[in-house]
Design an enzyme around this catalytic site. Structure first.
Site, PDB file in Angstrom:
ATOM      1  N   ILE A   1       0.890  -1.174   0.000  1.00  0.00           N
ATOM      2  CA  ILE A   1       0.000   0.000   0.000  1.00  0.00           C
ATOM      3  C   ILE A   1       0.919   1.212   0.000  1.00  0.00           C
ATOM      4  O   ILE A   1       1.661   1.444   0.967  1.00  0.00           O
ATOM      5  CB  ILE A   1      -0.932   0.067   1.231  1.00  0.00           C
ATOM      6  CG1 ILE A   1      -1.976  -1.059   1.175  1.00  0.00           C
ATOM      7  CG2 ILE A   1      -1.663   1.435   1.269  1.00  0.00           C
ATOM      8  CD1 ILE A   1      -3.020  -1.025   2.283  1.00  0.00           C
TER       9      ILE A   1
ATOM     10  N   ASP B   1       8.638   3.037  -3.871  1.00  0.00           N
ATOM     11  CA  ASP B   1       7.777   4.227  -3.959  1.00  0.00           C
ATOM     12  C   ASP B   1       7.756   4.815  -5.372  1.00  0.00           C
ATOM     13  O   ASP B   1       6.971   5.731  -5.640  1.00  0.00           O
ATOM     14  CB  ASP B   1       8.259   5.317  -2.992  1.00  0.00           C
ATOM     15  CG  ASP B   1       7.771   5.089  -1.563  1.00  0.00           C
ATOM     16  OD1 ASP B   1       6.699   4.477  -1.401  1.00  0.00           O
ATOM     17  OD2 ASP B   1       8.451   5.526  -0.618  1.00  0.00           O
TER      18      ASP B   1
HETATM   19  N1  LIG Z   1      10.744  12.137   4.523  1.00  0.00           N
HETATM   20  C1  LIG Z   1      10.228  11.542   3.457  1.00  0.00           C
HETATM   21  N2  LIG Z   1      10.521  11.994   2.209  1.00  0.00           N
HETATM   22  C2  LIG Z   1      10.000  11.418   1.109  1.00  0.00           C
HETATM   23  N3  LIG Z   1       9.169  10.343   1.154  1.00  0.00           N
HETATM   24  C3  LIG Z   1       8.854   9.854   2.353  1.00  0.00           C
HETATM   25  C4  LIG Z   1       9.346  10.412   3.565  1.00  0.00           C
HETATM   26  N4  LIG Z   1       8.853   9.700   4.599  1.00  0.00           N
HETATM   27  C5  LIG Z   1       8.077   8.725   4.056  1.00  0.00           C
HETATM   28  N5  LIG Z   1       8.073   8.815   2.718  1.00  0.00           N
HETATM   29  C6  LIG Z   1       7.429   7.952   1.725  1.00  0.00           C
HETATM   30  O1  LIG Z   1       6.339   8.649   1.131  1.00  0.00           O
HETATM   31  C7  LIG Z   1       5.455   7.648   0.662  1.00  0.00           C
HETATM   32  C8  LIG Z   1       4.117   8.217   0.325  1.00  0.00           C
HETATM   33  O2  LIG Z   1       4.265   9.208  -0.650  1.00  0.00           O
HETATM   34  P1  LIG Z   1       3.192  10.360  -0.843  1.00  0.00           P
HETATM   35  O3  LIG Z   1       3.426  11.371   0.222  1.00  0.00           O
HETATM   36  O4  LIG Z   1       3.494  10.836  -2.217  1.00  0.00           O
HETATM   37  O5  LIG Z   1       1.857   9.712  -0.720  1.00  0.00           O
HETATM   38  C9  LIG Z   1       5.432   6.658   1.779  1.00  0.00           C
HETATM   39  O6  LIG Z   1       5.052   5.414   1.266  1.00  0.00           O
HETATM   40  P2  LIG Z   1       4.109   4.430   2.148  1.00  0.00           P
HETATM   41  O7  LIG Z   1       2.808   5.099   2.332  1.00  0.00           O
HETATM   42  O8  LIG Z   1       4.072   3.239   1.281  1.00  0.00           O
HETATM   43  O9  LIG Z   1       4.840   4.199   3.430  1.00  0.00           O
HETATM   44  C10 LIG Z   1       6.872   6.683   2.319  1.00  0.00           C
HETATM   45  O10 LIG Z   1       7.677   5.617   1.870  1.00  0.00           O
HETATM   46 MG   LIG Z   2       5.181   3.896  -0.412  1.00  0.00          MG
HETATM   47 MG   LIG Z   3       3.665   1.297   1.573  1.00  0.00          MG
END
Ligand SMILES: Nc1ncnc2c1ncn2[C@@H]1O[C@H](COP(=O)(O)O)[C@@H](OP(=O)(O)O)[C@H]1O
Ligand SMILES: [Mg+2]
Ligand SMILES: [Mg+2]
Ligand SMILES: [Mg+2]
Length: 357
Positions: A140, A291
């Protein structure tokens, strides 16, 4: 371009579509039963749900049944499941979906116990790298969006010798058109390297040879002042401040569309927007390959560009993460102007990036 049974990676794309669809059935069930509201915090304080674990188990089990020699870089592992003793709870939900989707049991197989479920999840422990066949799986993506009932995506890509060859993304909540909020919801997006990108309704059955009736492409006609911009929802995942400065510099006045997950790549690839900005909130953060791998290929096969914030290609053969900062995905018409605007703000090599993070 067309896809036949002899197209390289057609079988992989078909199995990926079936597996992503089965996982999306599970995430919908979890959401309908409000189980998505009970998230667990991981060590990095990010959330994970029964849906993330179940989806990873279903997809890895299906991939390894069909391609037993392959490796998987998956986001999750089973440590928290065991700690919280929720193996049986997750297995019960997965098994209900396996029964609902029994028509595909011969192709996708079946997980038959809670123990098997955990083993399947833990096969997502590949280190990644530039050699061999490695799947990148985000069971997800946009878990925070999933928790809010907003956008999320089930994302799967096959990387061979460091190059993304197949990308499949299921977006259960994405409207077929972003400009028409009343349009049908749920899309399945597929790309095969060198063979284009395709959309179908997530509820439609998938077929082999693949359904290529709806070829998609990035909208390349708008100039910068008309361009529509996509950004994430979570301010911790990308720098909304820096993105605002870039939009001002480019003369973009339209409000952005904020979507969680790789649904942003999907919207771009079917011409619902022209620009996706993901500027880092921390110069040391390295994006995870799961991602971006599927979305990267989808946009590229749709005729768009995807690079880091300096305009360099993304390297999916580096390991579990990319070794670069941020992502800029856009139509070919506007991509180079965005990179120039970024460099004019943060410096050619990002000397001033830290000031904006
Ligand atoms: N500091 C950060 N910078 C960039 N991406 C990050 C982050 N912390 C978490 N994420 C990632 O951002 C994803 C979601 O992206 P978006 O903000 O575009 O929806 C997350 O995936 P998950 O939801 O699979 O954990 C996670 O892996
Ligand atoms: Mg993700
Ligand atoms: Mg995820
Ligand atoms: Mg996560």
């Amino acid at each position: 371009m067309s896809i036949s049974l002899t197209t390289p990676y057609a079988k992989e794309a078909y199995i990926a579509q079936l597996a992503v669809k089965r996982a999306a059935l599970l995430t919908r069930k979890v959401s309908e039963e409000h189980l998505n509201e009970q998230s667990i915090d991981k060590q990095d304080h990010s959330p994970v749900t029964v849906g993330d674990f179940g989806s990873q188990a279903i997809i890895i089990n299906a991939i390894l049944k069909n391609f037993p020699g392959d490796e998987v870089v998956g986001e999750e592992d089973s440590a928290l499941i065991k700690e919280k003793k929720i193996e049986n709870l997750i297995y019960t939900h997965v098994d209900t979906i396996q029964q609902t989707d029994a028509a595909h049991e011969s192709e996708l197989g079946r997980i038959s116990s809670a123990e098997e479920l955990c083993n399947s999840i833990d096969k997502g422990n590949s280190k990644g790298g530039s050699k061999g066949r490695i799947w990148a799986l985000d069971p997800i993506d946009g878990t925070k969006g999933f928790l809010r009932g907003d956008q999320y995506a089930v994302c799967l890509a096959l990387i061979v010798d460091g190059e993304v060859k197949v990308g499949v993304i299921g977006c259960p909540n994405l409207p077929h058109s972003l400009r028409d909020s009343g349009s049908k919801k749920g899309g399945l997006f597929t790309a095969i390297k060198g063979h284009g990108s395709y959309f179908q309704d997530l509820n439609e059955s998938v077929s082999y040879p693949l359904n290529t009736s709806t070829n998609i492409s990035v909208h390349n006609e708008y100039s910068l002042d008309q361009a529509r911009v996509l950004e994430g929802v979570e301010k911790g995942h990308s720098s909304h401040g820096l993105q605002g400065l870039i939009k001002t510099k480019l003369g973009i006045s339209q409000p952005s569309v904020n979507l969680d997950s790789q649904a942003k790549y999907c919207a771009l690839s079917k011409g619902d927007a022209e620009i996706y900005l993901r500027l880092p909130t921390n110069p040391n953060y390295r994006e995870k390959i799961w991602d971006h791998a599927a979305g990267y290929l989808l946009v590229k096969e749709s005729g768009g560009m995807v690079t880091d914030i300096y305009g360099n290609d993304l390297n999916f053969g580096y390991g579990r993460t990319l070794n670069s900062q941020g992502v800029i995905a856009a139509s070919k018409t506007v991509h180079s102007s965005i990179i120039s605007a970024i460099k004019s703000i943060i410096g050619e090599k990002g000397e001033k990036l830290e000031e904006y993070c």
